[in-house]
Design a protein around this motif. Structure first.
Motif, PDB file in Angstrom:
ATOM      1  N   TYR A 176       0.867  -1.175   0.000  1.00  0.00           N
ATOM      2  CA  TYR A 176       0.000   0.000   0.000  1.00  0.00           C
ATOM      3  C   TYR A 176       0.902   1.223   0.000  1.00  0.00           C
ATOM      4  N   VAL A 177       0.895   1.938  -1.115  1.00  0.00           N
ATOM      5  CA  VAL A 177       1.726   3.131  -1.281  1.00  0.00           C
ATOM      6  C   VAL A 177       0.852   4.331  -0.957  1.00  0.00           C
ATOM      7  N   GLN A 178       1.204   5.046   0.108  1.00  0.00           N
ATOM      8  CA  GLN A 178       0.324   6.081   0.633  1.00  0.00           C
ATOM      9  C   GLN A 178       1.050   7.413   0.743  1.00  0.00           C
ATOM     10  N   ALA A 179       0.408   8.459   0.238  1.00  0.00           N
ATOM     11  CA  ALA A 179       0.874   9.837   0.417  1.00  0.00           C
ATOM     12  C   ALA A 179      -0.212  10.579   1.170  1.00  0.00           C
ATOM     13  N   PRO A 180      -0.019  10.865   2.451  1.00  0.00           N
ATOM     14  CA  PRO A 180      -1.062  11.538   3.221  1.00  0.00           C
ATOM     15  C   PRO A 180      -1.536  12.821   2.542  1.00  0.00           C
ATOM     16  N   GLY A 181      -2.841  12.947   2.427  1.00  0.00           N
ATOM     17  CA  GLY A 181      -3.418  14.103   1.772  1.00  0.00           C
ATOM     18  C   GLY A 181      -3.581  13.950   0.274  1.00  0.00           C
ATOM     19  N   HIS A 182      -3.037  12.866  -0.285  1.00  0.00           N
ATOM     20  CA  HIS A 182      -3.118  12.661  -1.737  1.00  0.00           C
ATOM     21  C   HIS A 182      -3.840  11.373  -2.102  1.00  0.00           C
ATOM     22  N   GLY A 183      -3.590  10.301  -1.366  1.00  0.00           N
ATOM     23  CA  GLY A 183      -4.274   9.062  -1.673  1.00  0.00           C
ATOM     24  C   GLY A 183      -3.424   7.846  -1.383  1.00  0.00           C
ATOM     25  N   GLU A 184      -3.906   6.703  -1.823  1.00  0.00           N
ATOM     26  CA  GLU A 184      -3.235   5.422  -1.588  1.00  0.00           C
ATOM     27  C   GLU A 184      -3.409   4.541  -2.818  1.00  0.00           C
ATOM     28  N   ILE A 185      -2.374   3.756  -3.115  1.00  0.00           N
ATOM     29  CA  ILE A 185      -2.374   2.826  -4.241  1.00  0.00           C
ATOM     30  C   ILE A 185      -2.032   1.453  -3.692  1.00  0.00           C
ATOM     31  N   SER A 186      -2.737   0.435  -4.129  1.00  0.00           N
ATOM     32  CA  SER A 186      -2.393  -0.931  -3.734  1.00  0.00           C
ATOM     33  C   SER A 186      -1.807  -1.663  -4.931  1.00  0.00           C
ATOM     34  N   VAL A 187      -0.762  -2.442  -4.659  1.00  0.00           N
ATOM     35  CA  VAL A 187      -0.056  -3.146  -5.720  1.00  0.00           C
ATOM     36  C   VAL A 187       0.676  -4.319  -5.081  1.00  0.00           C
ATOM     37  N   GLY A 188       1.252  -5.197  -5.874  1.00  0.00           N
ATOM     38  CA  GLY A 188       1.990  -6.336  -5.354  1.00  0.00           C
ATOM     39  C   GLY A 188       1.296  -7.641  -5.685  1.00  0.00           C
ATOM     40  N   ARG A 189       1.955  -8.745  -5.358  1.00  0.00           N
ATOM     41  CA  ARG A 189       1.442 -10.063  -5.731  1.00  0.00           C
ATOM     42  C   ARG A 189       0.722 -10.758  -4.590  1.00  0.00           C
ATOM     43  N   GLY A 190       0.567 -10.107  -3.468  1.00  0.00           N
ATOM     44  CA  GLY A 190      -0.113 -10.737  -2.344  1.00  0.00           C
ATOM     45  C   GLY A 190       0.859 -11.242  -1.311  1.00  0.00           C
ATOM     46  N   GLY A 191       0.362 -11.389  -0.103  1.00  0.00           N
ATOM     47  CA  GLY A 191       1.201 -11.775   1.026  1.00  0.00           C
ATOM     48  C   GLY A 191       0.915 -10.844   2.184  1.00  0.00           C
TER      49      GLY A 191
END
Length: 209
Positions: free
Chosen positions: A150-165
């Motif tokens: 979970y790639v998060q920039a406070p005030g901008h949003g969040e992106i989820s990525v990766g293969r699981g785990g």
């Protein structure tokens, strides 16, 4: 309309001139002369620029870059400062979209190689522009990473990525995330929240293109 790409280009050119041709960068093995030549390959040598992305052509791109690096340094920097309008990556229609993150990152490649550097106070508009580019970069560089990221920039949003785990969260300002995801983990001011082993693997991963 703000021209962040132009501002970062000008600031980088000024810094390159101030430091001279042999100052360090955070790019392993490169000094400022090498970085300037790399930018010229990208913008002025379309015959060689594909080698920046395609492994079979990297040898040719590097030979072109070394020839450019042998030119007078002031000439290199002048050409970095004033890109050709015909270039696919720096013409007026493409410049802001293509070069905002590129020149921000390379500006920091030089800034953060010196002693006593601190993150700059960036305009909110530049942080927002960088955030728009973080999502595609994260999906490109982290899509195979073996965790739920979970790639998060406070005030901008969040992106989820990766293969699981097990989940791992990467938190920082958009500018710091752009540096982290482009392979500059050691100088990027981000926070990793999650399993220590996964965080260590991500900090040492070969990210970027």
């Amino acid at each position: 309309m703000p021209r962040y790409a132009r501002a970062e280009r000008e600031a980088l050119a000024d810094l390159l001139l101030a430091l001279g041709p042999d100052a360090p960068t955070i790019n392993e093995g490169w000094v400022t002369r090498d970085l300037a030549a790399h930018l010229l390959v990208r913008e002025r040598r379309p015959d060689a620029a594909s080698g920046l992305l395609l492994p079979p052509l990297r040898g040719y791109a590097e030979r072109v870059r070394l020839r450019l690096a042998a030119r007078p340094y002031a000439e290199l920097v002048a050409q970095v400062r004033r890109p050709p309008v015909w270039s696919p990556v720096s013409n007026p229609l493409a410049d802001e979209l293509v070069n905002t993150m590129e020149f921000f990152i390379h500006h920091e490649d030089v800034r953060r190689a010196g002693p006593g550097w601190r993150p700059r106070e960036l305009p909110p508009g530049l942080q927002a522009a960088l955030w728009k580019r973080v999502g595609p970069l994260a999906r490109l560089t982290l899509r195979r990473f073996p965790a739920d990221l979970y790639v998060q920039a406070p005030g901008h949003g969040e992106i989820s990525v990766g293969r699981g785990g097990e989940p791992l969260r990467v938190v920082g300002a958009p500018a710091e995330l752009a540096l982290f995801l482009s392979g500059r983990q050691r100088v990027a001011r981000v926070q990793l929240d999650g399993p220590a082993a996964a965080a260590r693997q991500l900090r040492n991963a070969n990210l970027g293109m």
